[in-house]
Design an enzyme around this catalytic site. Structure first.
Site, mmCIF file in Angstrom:
data_model
loop_
_atom_site.group_PDB
_atom_site.id
_atom_site.type_symbol
_atom_site.label_atom_id
_atom_site.label_comp_id
_atom_site.label_asym_id
_atom_site.label_seq_id
_atom_site.Cartn_x
_atom_site.Cartn_y
_atom_site.Cartn_z
ATOM 1 N N TYR A 126 0.867 -1.196 0.000
ATOM 2 C CA TYR A 126 0.000 0.000 0.000
ATOM 3 C C TYR A 126 0.887 1.225 0.000
ATOM 4 C CZ TYR A 126 -3.024 3.748 1.636
ATOM 5 O OH TYR A 126 -3.689 4.943 1.740
ATOM 6 N N GLU A 214 -3.302 7.621 -4.246
ATOM 7 C CA GLU A 214 -3.246 6.351 -3.515
ATOM 8 C C GLU A 214 -3.099 5.192 -4.490
ATOM 9 O OE1 GLU A 214 -5.874 4.837 0.083
ATOM 10 O OE2 GLU A 214 -6.876 4.381 -1.812
#
Length: 406
Positions: A126, A214
């Site tokens: 992530y 993101e």
């Protein structure tokens, strides 16, 4: 401004950020053609069909009309593509971020299969970049535990979330990119590719004037390639004048219609769930007004800032937008006449009221500042069902009375 995944990936390519290849489709026929190009023509039967909405959690989300179908699905034949595309396109996807209302899916992304090797050879990370307002620095947040359960990771094991801050007006330094790659447990070619990926990604974040970028999952393949499998990108609205091509990517169908309409009149509007409509000039005064409504026993139905140049046109537009909300029981106009004169606002309120015709919602107008006395006189002598107030306490009492009357 938010972008769809397929749009964000196209922008990342400008900065040499490796992304999962895919083709957007608006119909079943387009999806079949995309599948042929992405998978079949390359000798692979697997592909991934992804719903394109401005919300996360698509992999766990379900289609309201077909609960067995999720927003992200793996397919391995043209027949499956046809079935999945038919179930997703035009239907409503409900995820943890959309709430129960869900979002209608108008486009899908048919993307290449990235999971072509064994689970022991691949890894999901992530990574996101955003502004840390407390430290006044951009921050890179990253974790070894990427994928659909990142929210649980942040909640249950926050120690697995790392942060790297970047000095203002400075590029991401080489040692910082290397440290991130080390913390992700990479070495050799994978480490080298991650350093290059993160550097290019940060350049994209600053070069495109993003407010948030993101990548989840950030994928490491068995041959040590680093690839953005998904991308969520939010743009800084205040910088869009520098990116007309990106501004043209705006998908208004994903936004609240009343917020879109307000933007056309340069009104700052956010819909809330209360029963008292607000029309105020200045963000600070708007927040104070909403506090006052709460103290009076009501709930604000919106945030509406008309700015410092309120006139009859903007006031009328504000009225129209507020009254589209069926839950509104009263409207409070709270204007401080600093730049704009109060009598000008009062005249605008009267003109807008007459233009809109019969308004059956109580309206309370509080005007303070330049020519406030003249403004009050105009309101009181207008013959309209508009109640004026000078003190904040008077306005609060009038709101309370209006709510009770409804």
């Amino acid at each position: 401004m938010n972008l769809h995944e397929y749009q964000a990936k196209e922008l990342l390519k400008r900065y040499n950020v490796p992304t999962q290849e895919g083709i957007a489709a608006q119909s079943v026929d387009e999806a079949l053609k995309a599948y042929d190009e992405v998978a079949t023509s390359k000798g692979n039967k697997f592909a991934v069909v992804k719903a394109q909405i401005h919300a996360g959690g698509r992999g766990k989300g379900t289609m309201r009309e077909v609960p067995s179908q999720h927003g992200v699905q793996v397919v391995k034949s043209a027949d499956q593509v046809r079935e999945v595309a038919s179930n997703i396109l035009g239907n409503t996807l409900v995820t943890i971020q959309t709430g129960t209302a869900g979002k209608k899916v108008n486009k899908i992304l048919v993307a290449q299969d990235m999971y072509y090797d064994g689970p022991s050879e691949r890894k999901e990370f992530y990574l996101s970049i955003l502004l840390d307002r407390a430290r006044k620095q951009n921050v890179i947040m990253y974790s070894t535990e990427g994928g659909m359960d990142i929210e649980e990771v942040a909640h249950n094991t926050p120690e697995k979330i790392f942060k790297e801050w970047v000095q203002p007006a400075m590029p991401l330094q080489g040692f910082q990119a290397r440290e991130i790659a080390f913390n992700l447990g990479l070495s050799g070619e994978a480490h080298k590719n991650m350093v290059k990926f993160i550097t290019n990604l940060y350049n994209a974040y600053t070069g495109l004037d993003c407010s948030m970028l993101e990548i989840n999952p950030l994928f490491k393949s068995s041959d040590d390639k680093i690839i953005a499998v998904d991308c969520k990108m939010n743009m800084d609205d205040n910088a869009l004048f520098r990116h007309k091509d990106i501004e043209a990517m705006r998908d208004k169908s994903e936004e609240d219609p009343t917020e879109v309409e307000a933007g056309e009149y340069n009104l700052n509007y956010v819909k809330l769930d209360g029963n008292v409509g607000c029309m105020v000039n200045g963000a600070g005064l708007a927040m104070a007004t909403m506090d006052m409504i709460k103290l009076a026993g009501g709930e604000p139905a919106n945030f509406l800032d008309v700015g410092g140049t309120a006139n009859a046109k903007t006031v009328e537009a504000g009225f129209r937008i507020i009254m589209k909300d069926p839950h509104v029981k009263a409207i409070l106009i709270n204007i401080f006449g600093g730049i704009v004169r109060c009598d000008r606002v009062a005249a605008g309120v009267i003109e807008a009221y007459k233009a809109l015709g019969n308004i059956d919602i109580p309206i309370i107008v509080r005007l303070q500042g330049t020519n406030a006395e003249v403004a009050k006189e105009l309101i009181d002598n207008s013959g309209l069902k508009v109640k004026s107030a000078v003190l904040l306490s008077e306005a609060a009492a009038a709101v309370q009375e209006a709510i009770a009357g409804k």
